[in-house]
Scaffold this motif. Structure first.
Motif, mmCIF file in Angstrom:
data_model
loop_
_atom_site.group_PDB
_atom_site.id
_atom_site.type_symbol
_atom_site.label_atom_id
_atom_site.label_comp_id
_atom_site.label_asym_id
_atom_site.label_seq_id
_atom_site.Cartn_x
_atom_site.Cartn_y
_atom_site.Cartn_z
ATOM 1 N N THR A 173 4.554 3.167 -4.910
ATOM 2 C CA THR A 173 4.051 4.022 -5.843
ATOM 3 C C THR A 173 3.625 3.828 -6.581
ATOM 4 O O THR A 173 4.068 3.218 -7.587
ATOM 5 N N PRO A 174 1.996 3.072 -6.838
ATOM 6 C CA PRO A 174 1.136 2.739 -8.229
ATOM 7 C C PRO A 174 1.630 3.735 -9.939
ATOM 8 O O PRO A 174 1.680 4.873 -9.721
ATOM 9 N N VAL B 142 5.323 0.249 -10.982
ATOM 10 C CA VAL B 142 5.383 0.452 -9.234
ATOM 11 C C VAL B 142 6.855 1.380 -9.482
ATOM 12 O O VAL B 142 7.606 0.879 -9.875
ATOM 13 N N GLN C 253 -3.777 1.776 -7.186
ATOM 14 C CA GLN C 253 -3.452 1.445 -6.298
ATOM 15 C C GLN C 253 -4.959 0.422 -5.966
ATOM 16 O O GLN C 253 -5.028 -0.211 -5.079
ATOM 17 N N GLU D 220 0.298 -0.969 0.180
ATOM 18 C CA GLU D 220 -0.533 0.156 0.133
ATOM 19 C C GLU D 220 0.619 1.541 0.042
ATOM 20 O O GLU D 220 0.825 2.462 -0.591
ATOM 21 N N ASP E 294 -4.025 6.128 -8.782
ATOM 22 C CA ASP E 294 -5.289 5.724 -7.391
ATOM 23 C C ASP E 294 -6.096 4.962 -7.775
ATOM 24 O O ASP E 294 -6.288 3.685 -7.885
#
Lengths: 509, 321
Positions: B120-121, B258, B304, B117, B301
């Motif tokens: 960084t996507p 990522v 993510q 989590e 986002d």
């Protein structure tokens, strides 16, 4: 006839000026990449793959194919001169190549390696040309049970025979097998034998690390002890005349070359194996069938010829499952496969039908690459041998640096460097106690293959071990393996008889 | 040996020169000022590695970056090595990682101190799909026939795969749960080897990715039974989906990029733009179509959110809370 027409078309393509240039360049780069410890054909192909966008796909694969070939030739150079395997496929070449160099026969060893490579490569390209498609089915017939039986056969060629102590050989094989189980288990994913909880052991122990340690560092320690650190200049020299004498000497090795080529080609065909196991098996075979097995490991010329013919033959063989089944037989062919996909070609059973120009262009280029590689290699031998004339004080330091770089480069882990140091000291001590080191390396190469195949076969058969005997191919290999195990026994009995006979004779007189 | 170094140096210099002189077409404010490391969560030569290198070569071919992209394999411990490496380089804007499903399964299965989590996507490039295959010589043509045959085999039906915990073993477990059947799961090295063993008759069925079996399918050596997708696959238009057959069985393997935890936002935007361009390239779209990959792009986002949802799903399949 149709095949010859295809091959002629292929030659028309591979002999174009651009492709000839590409092949020469590929072979030369490959030779040097292969000769550098730590850099093998995998690294060479990986580094240069993106650059191949500059030329058409057929030229690109010819370039990478030539590089792959050149690296097979090059691997022998540092194995012989420095005792450090230049590439994983040349590990077996150090067994006898290094002793030959120490006896001042480096030139002969290099010639043997180059000519052996040429013969192995050529025979296997011819087999490739003739039987490419039918042989793809053989690769398919090999399931886990057959793979296990074949690897077991390879082990049996190493047990016993020759000057080695059978008990010590078995101890070293067992030790190698223990080392081969380190890391994550293939079946359950559980970590095994993670010594001191060091994370580096999770990915297992690379046999290249072991080989560099015991042969590279161990060798230098041994030399330092035997020469008491006194500078020792090797007298190896070589001229054009010696080259010719060397080539003529090789007529005694014709049988070894033939066996090595055939064995290498067939082992290379199998998707699970590749050139490294092939070269080790060929070495074992050569030793088993040699009239003087006790000379192996002490500078036997057949000990250089056998692995070198086999690794080149296998490198051609392993192109076959890649092209016809889309399954790489080695890490390098996996990258070549990636390259083909990048160029928009789909490897697999349809490739020969859909892209004949590409396939036959590649096959014909292998003939050309082979011829170029042997010429370039032979021409450079005097230069390589000259390098050996430097004082030990410089050579030893250089070898140690190359060992460290060579061990670090493939995976970039310091963990491997520590292992090399440990294996170096361990190898030196084992050598002092007269334990053979080749079976140790062999076990680490073949151990994982054997364990995996054994467990896969048993899982598939619901734990019924009869599966190994019920399948005809597997059963055949097992019978031959059994014969190999009994052979040393039979020879031992024969040897015992021979010396007693004259004794009886004298008693009777 | 000197020549080899020189050749490589020359090659590197050429690549650099090309990269430097290429006109910069980036919209983002941030630009890399040193080579970009592309960390691969798998060893050299596997499917994940090949795909990552394919992306790298596309970036290079189209001069999409002002700095070279260098692929680095960190495949140890099912990707644990790569995950730790990214975590230990938090905030680094010059490292991106190519992921596969071990991105979430590895931290779930072993405690390696990594929380995805925090990563960084950047972009999801593709989702690879799964298909149930049998040998073309088999009598089985439908899913019902398949289930009946597996039941009759009473646990001795050989399903090939790439190892416990790998994507295909999860698909196999889903099949067992759904139909109340039991397989003998035989693990092999990679998808290609699994495919070969099916065609060679050493195992009875596989759940290979289409790319691994399509060459054999086109040669008439293997037969698809059903796909684990929501919609039918383009190269296999006649093969029903599990959903059509009334079974809620879908599973995909994502291929994404990522960044390290705490990558600066403008750097993240730079990489999103970069991989969007790669995704739109003709070569990629062509390749993806031939391999039956779903190329719907997810970035930032949205990606993510997808990762967290997938992580929860995998925790359930693996039986971890």
């Amino acid at each position: 006839m149709e095949m010859l027409a295809h091959l002629a078309d292929g030659f028309a393509l591979s002999l174009s000026p651009l492709n000839l240039m590409v092949i020469t360049l590929g072979v030369t780069i490959g030779l040097f990449v292969g000769a550098m410890p730590g850099l093998g054909s995998v690294n060479g192909v990986a580094i240069l793959l993106p650059l191949t966008f500059l030329v058409p796909p057929a030229s690109a694969i010819m370039f990478l194919g030539a590089l792959y070939y050149g690296a097979m030739y090059g691997g022998a150079i540092s194995s012989i001169l420095l005792g450090i395997p230049g590439a994983s496929t040349a590990v077996a070449t150090t067994f006898d190549g290094r002793p030959m160099a120490q006896q001042g026969k480096a030139g002969l060893a290099l010639i043997a390696a180059a000519v052996g490579s040429f013969v192995g490569g050529t025979i296997s390209v011819i087999l490739f040309t003739l039987f490419a498609q039918p042989l793809a089915d053989i690769a398919l017939a090999f399931g886990p049970a057959e793979e296990f039986a074949l690897v077991l056969l390879a082990f049996t060629t190493f047990v016993g025979l020759g000057g080695d102590d059978v008990a010590k050989t078995i101890v070293m094989i067992a030790f190698g097998l223990v080392l081969s189980t380190v890391g994550l288990d293939l079946i359950s994913g559980q970590p095994r034998l993670i010594f001191f909880d060091l994370p580096g052991f999770y990915s297992g122990i690379s046999f290249l690390v072991l080989a560099i340690g015991v042969y590279g560092i161990g060798e230098i320690l041994w030399t330092l002890e035997t020469t008491r650190g006194r500078a020792q200049v090797m007298t190896a020299r070589i001229g054009v005349k010696d080259l010719w004498t060397g080539i003529k000497l090789l007529r005694h090795s014709l049988r070894t070359m033939t066996v090595g080529s055939l064995l290498g080609f067939f082992v290379g065909l199998l998707p699970a194996a590749g050139a490294t196991p092939a070269s080790l098996m060929s070495y074992g075979m050569a030793k088993t069938f040699s009239k003087k097995p006790e000379t192996f490991g002490k500078g036997a010329i057949d000990g250089v010829v056998a692995p070198e013919t086999a690794n080149n033959a296998a490198s051609t063989g392993s192109l076959m499952p890649m092209l016809t089944l889309g399954i790489p037989g080695s890490p390098t062919t996996a990258l070549l496969l990636g390259g083909m996909v990048m160029w928009g070609l789909m490897p697999g059973p349809m490739l020969f039908i859909e892209e004949p120009d590409f396939v036959w262009g590649l096959i014909s280029s292998l003939y050309t690459a082979n011829a170029f590689a042997v010429i370039v290699n032979l021409a450079l031998i005097p230069l390589f041998v000259y390098a050996l004339r430097m004082p030990l004080s410089i050579l030893a330091a250089m070898v140690i640096v190359l060992c460290i770089v060579g061990g670090y480069a493939p995976d970039q882990r310091l963990h491997d460097v520590w292992l090399i140091a440990a294996f170096g000291i361990g190898g030196y001590l084992l050598r002092k106690l007269h334990y053979p080191l080749a079976p140790l390396v062999l076990a680490l190469v073949l151990g994982p293959l054997m364990e995996k195949a054994f467990r896969q076969a048993l899982i598939a058969a619901q734990g019924d071990a009869m599966t190994f005997i019920e399948r005809p191919l597997s059963a055949t290999f097992l019978v031959v393996a059994g014969l190999f195990l009994l052979l040393p026994l039979a020879q031992a009995i024969r040897h015992r008889k021979t010396p007693t006979e004259p004794a009886n004779g004298s008693a009777g007189a | 040996m000197l020549t080899s170094l020189r050749t490589q140096a020359a090659a590197a210099a050429c690549a650099l020169a090309v990269a430097v002189t290429a006109p910069s077409a980036q919209a983002a404010d941030w630009e890399p000022h040193k080579p970009i490391e592309m960390v691969i969560m798998a060893g050299q030569g596997g499917g994940a590695d090949r795909l990552a290198r394919f992306f790298q070569s596309l970036i290079q071919k189209h001069d999409l970056t002002n700095m070279p992209v260098l692929p680095v394999n960190k495949g140890g411990g099912s990707g644990a090595e790569a995950l730790r490496y990214m975590k230990d380089n938090a905030g680094d804007a010059h490292k991106v990682m190519a992921t596969l499903n071990s991105y979430y399964t590895t931290p779930l299965r072993q405690d390696i101190g990594v929380d995805i989590e925090t990563f960084t996507p950047i972009a999801r490039m593709a989702v690879d799909t799964f298909v149930l295959w049998v040998n073309a010589d088999s009598d089985i043509h439908t899913l019902d026939e398949f289930v009946t045959a597996v039941k009759e085999a009473d646990g001795s039906w050989k399903m090939g795969g790439t190892g416990t915990g790998q994507e295909d073993s999860l698909v196999t477990a889903m099949l067992e749960q759904e139909f109340g059947i039991k397989f003998t799961y035989v693990p092999f090295d990679g998808g290609g080897t699994v495919a070969k063993n099916l065609v060679g008759g050493h195992i009875d069925s596989t759940v290979n990715n289409p790319s691994e079996q399509l060459p054999f399918f086109r040669a008439g050596k293997s037969r698809p039974i059903a796909t684990f997708t929501e919609a039918r696959l383009e190269p296999l238009p006649d093969v029903p989906t599990m959903t059509e057959l009334g079974h809620d069985l879908t599973y995909g393997m994502q291929r994404s990029f990522v960044g390290a935890p705490g990558m600066p936002a403008d750097a993240q935007q730079y990489y999103i733009d970069l991989f969007t361009k790669v995704s739109e390239s003709e070569e990629w779209q062509e390749y993806a179509a031939s391999e039956a990959l779903d190329t719907k792009l997810l970035t930032g986002d949205a990606l993510q959110e997808y990762f967290l949802k997938e992580r929860a799903t995998h925790a359930k399949i693996l039986g971890i809370n």
